[in-house]
Enzyme design. Structure first.
Site, PDB file in Angstrom:
ATOM      1  N   SER A 178      -5.408   4.118   1.610  1.00 20.03           N
ATOM      2  CA  SER A 178      -4.776   3.704   0.677  1.00 20.03           C
ATOM      3  C   SER A 178      -4.803   4.816  -0.480  1.00 20.03           C
ATOM      4  O   SER A 178      -5.554   5.130  -1.163  1.00 20.03           O
ATOM      5  CB  SER A 178      -4.731   2.087   0.063  1.00 20.03           C
ATOM      6  OG  SER A 178      -4.526   1.815  -0.880  1.00 20.03           O
ATOM      7  N   TYR A 214     -10.345  -4.897  -2.597  1.00 23.80           N
ATOM      8  CA  TYR A 214      -9.436  -4.390  -1.951  1.00 23.80           C
ATOM      9  C   TYR A 214      -9.437  -2.808  -1.840  1.00 23.80           C
ATOM     10  O   TYR A 214      -9.615  -2.014  -1.181  1.00 23.80           O
ATOM     11  CB  TYR A 214      -8.050  -4.303  -2.599  1.00 23.80           C
ATOM     12  CG  TYR A 214      -7.031  -3.579  -1.206  1.00 23.80           C
ATOM     13  CD1 TYR A 214      -6.847  -3.674   0.172  1.00 23.80           C
ATOM     14  CD2 TYR A 214      -5.833  -2.601  -1.809  1.00 23.80           C
ATOM     15  CE1 TYR A 214      -5.875  -3.239   0.857  1.00 23.80           C
ATOM     16  CE2 TYR A 214      -5.147  -1.954  -1.158  1.00 23.80           C
ATOM     17  CZ  TYR A 214      -5.109  -2.268   0.044  1.00 23.80           C
ATOM     18  OH  TYR A 214      -4.189  -1.358   1.003  1.00 23.80           O
TER      19      TYR A 214
END
Length: 249
Positions: free
Chosen positions: A133, A146
């Site tokens: 990401s 995350y």
């Protein structure tokens, strides 16, 4: 025909990647805990003339992943897509939530690589693609757990690429910004009123300088390329597909 294993392929980005890999001529093994969702992906692939199989799997469980890979005769491509999200900073993130994110997003990649690579070594070739990401490269507000997990995905990509560069195995990762998936739509539905959603959708879209979120199909196209022989000279790379987010950071 090569066999491509895609985890979390029941919906969203994972489904798009599985469909694109099938369109490229690969047999797809759909590894997903949700068999019903996996069945929808299998139907899409088969309706387009491809072939697929479903292997129920909890990527956070060593035994479950071992059992899943024991069912596969060969693994030519592994896409570690399965993952979960979390919102909050280091103060609000509970130990239980951190463990949950770690077990799926980090240990899940470890498990699948651990059991897939021996099969790839038998064939002296293989491709691994991890879903990281932009959170592995830039600071994102209230995404502590995350971001931790996606930073690990990036680091594991580099490690695997280095360890197996002379053994015929390539390993790369993709770093998307926001992608319009059922997860995002569900987030909006759960947390905002019908009147508030259009404005929030606009805010989420404008985070990307290009002015919109990505689509699962765009991620799938990049994934299919990186898993193909056309990308045979690419390993240890982290590909931004982010509408210009990292460009302005």
């Amino acid at each position: 025909m090569k066999t491509a294993v895609v985890t979390g392929a029941g919906s969203g980005i994972g489904q798009a990647i599985a469909v694109k890999l099938a369109e490229s001529g690969n047999h797809v093994a759909i590894l997903d805990f949700n068999v019903e969702a996996a069945s929808s992906t299998k139907e899409i692939i088969e309706s387009n003339g491809g072939t697929a199989e479903i292997v129920q799997c909890d990527v956070s469980s060593t035994d479950s992943v071992k059992a899943a890979f024991d069912q596969l005769d060969r693994v030519d491509i592994l896409v570690n897509n399965a993952g979960i999200a979390a919102v909050g900073n280091v103060e609000t993130c509970s130990p239980e939530e951190l463990d949950k994110i770690y077990n799926v997003n980090v240990k899940g990649i470890y498990h699948c690589c651990h059991f897939a690579i021996p099969k790839m070594l038998e064939n002296k070739s293989g491709v691994i693609l991890n879903l990281a990401s932009i959170a592995s490269k830039v600071g994102i507000l209230d995404r502590f757990a995350y971001s931790m997990s996606k930073g690990a995905a990036h680091a594991m990509t580099l490690s695997v690429a280095r360890d197996y560069v002379d053994k015929g195995i390539r390993c790369n990762c993709i770093c998307p910004a926001r992608v319009l998936t059922p997860f995002v739509e569900g987030f909006l539905e759960k947390n905002y009123t019908p009147e508030e959603r259009p404005k929030m959708m606009e805010t989420l879209s404008e985070y990307q300088p290009i002015g919109r979120m990505g689509t699962p199909e765009e991620i799938g196209d990049l994934a299919a390329f990186l898993c193909s022989d056309k990308a045979s000279f690419i390993t240890g790379s982290a590909y931004d597909i982010d509408g210009g987010v990292t460009l302005l950071r």
